[in-house]
Write a protein that holds these residues in place. Sequence first.
Motif, PDB file in Angstrom:
ATOM      1  N   ALA A 194      55.139-113.047  -8.407  1.00 28.85           N
ATOM      2  CA  ALA A 194      54.458-114.472  -7.710  1.00 28.85           C
ATOM      3  C   ALA A 194      55.642-114.943  -7.986  1.00 28.85           C
ATOM      4  O   ALA A 194      56.047-116.470  -6.660  1.00 28.85           O
ATOM      5  CB  ALA A 194      54.361-115.129  -9.340  1.00 28.85           C
ATOM      6  N   ARG A 195      57.503-114.805  -8.604  1.00 32.25           N
ATOM      7  CA  ARG A 195      58.263-115.227  -7.670  1.00 32.25           C
ATOM      8  C   ARG A 195      58.815-115.616  -6.109  1.00 32.25           C
ATOM      9  O   ARG A 195      58.566-116.536  -5.865  1.00 32.25           O
ATOM     10  CB  ARG A 195      59.390-114.443  -8.417  1.00 32.25           C
ATOM     11  CG  ARG A 195      60.559-115.106  -8.007  1.00 32.25           C
ATOM     12  CD  ARG A 195      62.243-114.355  -9.315  1.00 32.25           C
ATOM     13  NE  ARG A 195      62.526-114.520  -9.828  1.00 32.25           N
ATOM     14  CZ  ARG A 195      63.128-114.454  -9.997  1.00 32.25           C
ATOM     15  NH1 ARG A 195      63.831-115.504 -10.018  1.00 32.25           N
ATOM     16  NH2 ARG A 195      63.141-114.855 -11.299  1.00 32.25           N
ATOM     17  N   LEU A 198      55.536-118.293  -4.720  1.00 30.00           N
ATOM     18  CA  LEU A 198      55.391-118.950  -5.114  1.00 30.00           C
ATOM     19  C   LEU A 198      56.733-120.030  -6.070  1.00 30.00           C
ATOM     20  O   LEU A 198      56.918-121.134  -5.690  1.00 30.00           O
ATOM     21  CB  LEU A 198      55.055-119.296  -6.146  1.00 30.00           C
ATOM     22  CG  LEU A 198      53.391-118.413  -7.036  1.00 30.00           C
ATOM     23  CD1 LEU A 198      53.231-118.402  -8.591  1.00 30.00           C
ATOM     24  CD2 LEU A 198      52.249-119.198  -6.400  1.00 30.00           C
ATOM     25  N   ARG A 199      57.932-119.289  -5.042  1.00 30.04           N
ATOM     26  CA  ARG A 199      58.907-119.980  -5.189  1.00 30.04           C
ATOM     27  C   ARG A 199      59.427-121.311  -4.135  1.00 30.04           C
ATOM     28  O   ARG A 199      59.892-122.366  -4.894  1.00 30.04           O
ATOM     29  CB  ARG A 199      59.798-119.376  -4.417  1.00 30.04           C
ATOM     30  CG  ARG A 199      61.715-119.320  -4.649  1.00 30.04           C
ATOM     31  CD  ARG A 199      62.373-118.007  -4.041  1.00 30.04           C
ATOM     32  NE  ARG A 199      63.722-118.404  -4.783  1.00 30.04           N
ATOM     33  CZ  ARG A 199      63.922-118.406  -5.573  1.00 30.04           C
ATOM     34  NH1 ARG A 199      63.652-118.254  -6.835  1.00 30.04           N
ATOM     35  NH2 ARG A 199      65.398-119.088  -6.409  1.00 30.04           N
ATOM     36  N   GLU A 201      56.003-123.176  -3.891  1.00 33.41           N
ATOM     37  CA  GLU A 201      55.064-124.189  -4.382  1.00 33.41           C
ATOM     38  C   GLU A 201      55.549-125.292  -5.743  1.00 33.41           C
ATOM     39  O   GLU A 201      56.018-125.516  -5.838  1.00 33.41           O
ATOM     40  CB  GLU A 201      54.270-122.860  -4.731  1.00 33.41           C
ATOM     41  CG  GLU A 201      52.864-123.374  -4.955  1.00 33.41           C
ATOM     42  CD  GLU A 201      52.231-124.613  -4.326  1.00 33.41           C
ATOM     43  OE1 GLU A 201      52.589-124.800  -2.956  1.00 33.41           O
ATOM     44  OE2 GLU A 201      52.235-125.937  -4.764  1.00 33.41           O
ATOM     45  N   VAL A 202      56.917-123.576  -6.384  1.00 35.03           N
ATOM     46  CA  VAL A 202      57.537-124.539  -7.514  1.00 35.03           C
ATOM     47  C   VAL A 202      58.637-125.378  -7.363  1.00 35.03           C
ATOM     48  O   VAL A 202      58.486-126.098  -7.473  1.00 35.03           O
ATOM     49  CB  VAL A 202      58.497-122.682  -8.229  1.00 35.03           C
ATOM     50  CG1 VAL A 202      59.222-123.466  -9.444  1.00 35.03           C
ATOM     51  CG2 VAL A 202      56.751-122.496  -9.101  1.00 35.03           C
TER      52      VAL A 202
ATOM     53  N   ALA B 102      51.783-123.772 -13.468  1.00 34.63           N
ATOM     54  CA  ALA B 102      51.331-122.723 -12.408  1.00 34.63           C
ATOM     55  C   ALA B 102      51.546-121.124 -11.713  1.00 34.63           C
ATOM     56  O   ALA B 102      50.663-120.568 -11.297  1.00 34.63           O
ATOM     57  CB  ALA B 102      51.094-123.769 -10.508  1.00 34.63           C
ATOM     58  N   VAL B 103      52.658-120.483 -12.293  1.00 33.30           N
ATOM     59  CA  VAL B 103      53.033-119.539 -11.980  1.00 33.30           C
ATOM     60  C   VAL B 103      52.547-118.407 -12.757  1.00 33.30           C
ATOM     61  O   VAL B 103      51.684-117.255 -12.772  1.00 33.30           O
ATOM     62  CB  VAL B 103      54.829-119.094 -12.843  1.00 33.30           C
ATOM     63  CG1 VAL B 103      55.625-118.058 -12.296  1.00 33.30           C
ATOM     64  CG2 VAL B 103      55.451-120.171 -11.456  1.00 33.30           C
ATOM     65  N   GLU B 106      49.396-118.121 -11.613  1.00 35.21           N
ATOM     66  CA  GLU B 106      48.982-116.747 -11.012  1.00 35.21           C
ATOM     67  C   GLU B 106      49.244-115.199 -11.429  1.00 35.21           C
ATOM     68  O   GLU B 106      48.723-114.080 -11.042  1.00 35.21           O
ATOM     69  CB  GLU B 106      50.454-116.835 -10.292  1.00 35.21           C
ATOM     70  CG  GLU B 106      50.480-115.656  -8.371  1.00 35.21           C
ATOM     71  CD  GLU B 106      48.559-115.621  -7.815  1.00 35.21           C
ATOM     72  OE1 GLU B 106      48.745-117.268  -7.681  1.00 35.21           O
ATOM     73  OE2 GLU B 106      48.915-114.246  -7.325  1.00 35.21           O
TER      74      GLU B 106
END
Lengths: 209, 109
Positions: A194-195, A198-199, A201-202, B102-103, B106
């Motif tokens: 996810a990191r 989604l980096r 996005e975060v 959000a994380v 996911e």
Amino acid sequence: MSKVVEADLIKRTVERRNMILLSGKEKADQILKEAKREAKRIKEEAERRVREMINRQLKALRDRIIGEAENEGRRKLMMEREKLINMVFEKVNDELRKLAESASDEYKSLLKRLVDEAVNAIGGSKFVVLVNERDVDLMREIVKTIEKERRKEDKEFSIKLSSRRIKGIGGVVVESEDGSKIYNNTLEGRLLRARNMLRAEVGKILGVV
Amino acid sequence: MSMEKIVSVSERLERLLEEAEREVERMIEEAKVKAEEIVRRAREEAENLRLKMEQGGEMASILEKAEEEARREAEELLRRYNERIGEMKSRAEKNIDEAVKAVLKEVLA
């Protein structure tokens, strides 16, 4: 020679003399004029070179000082941005730890989903599942449930809880029985995926990019 | 009019022209000397200007002044960066829960 002729000769000679002197003066003036023009050019060229030298040194000085400040500013900004983004993933990690340590129904249900997902991804009928020491009892129950559910459609289906343990906050590692296929579905593994995903996005959600 | 007188007038006129020619040569020679002096002085001034800038305190003083100014600009630049960082942090603090959610969504999906 008559007086008239003589006077005319004198007059013409004087005129010629004047012409010679005038032409000479013009030539001399021209020489001085060119010299002054050359002197002006030399001085202007020298001033231009000095100006260029000063400007070069000023530019180099300014570029160095402002450039260093710009780099330092950017570096600090990037570091703070990274810190803020990392903080989100650390908080998520804490939340996952809390969830795993709660041994709640929510976590049990999550573990089951993680095993199902891994089994579906690997494919086949025989599997081994690895968990951390804390989740052993939970997984014993889950394994039974999954076997029961899956055997309705696949009589060969079997999933065993390995005696090997994984380290980490929770989740599972599922292997095919022969160990040729491994699916890391630990919470850390999922968080890492996810990191990576989604980096950006975060960063956007945080408003830091 | 005697022949002697005719020769005498002609010679005098001839001399007058020769003197004019010599005067012209002198004027041109004088102008050339002056011209060389003008150009030599200009070269000397140019060289002095270069030396003054390179070795004299003038260049050092200009650079010192420019350095002070650049340092002030650099400080201002860093101050603006710090301001941006402060704004970024407060924006992030407001939105951190949303980002965590959000994380988590996911990871747990």
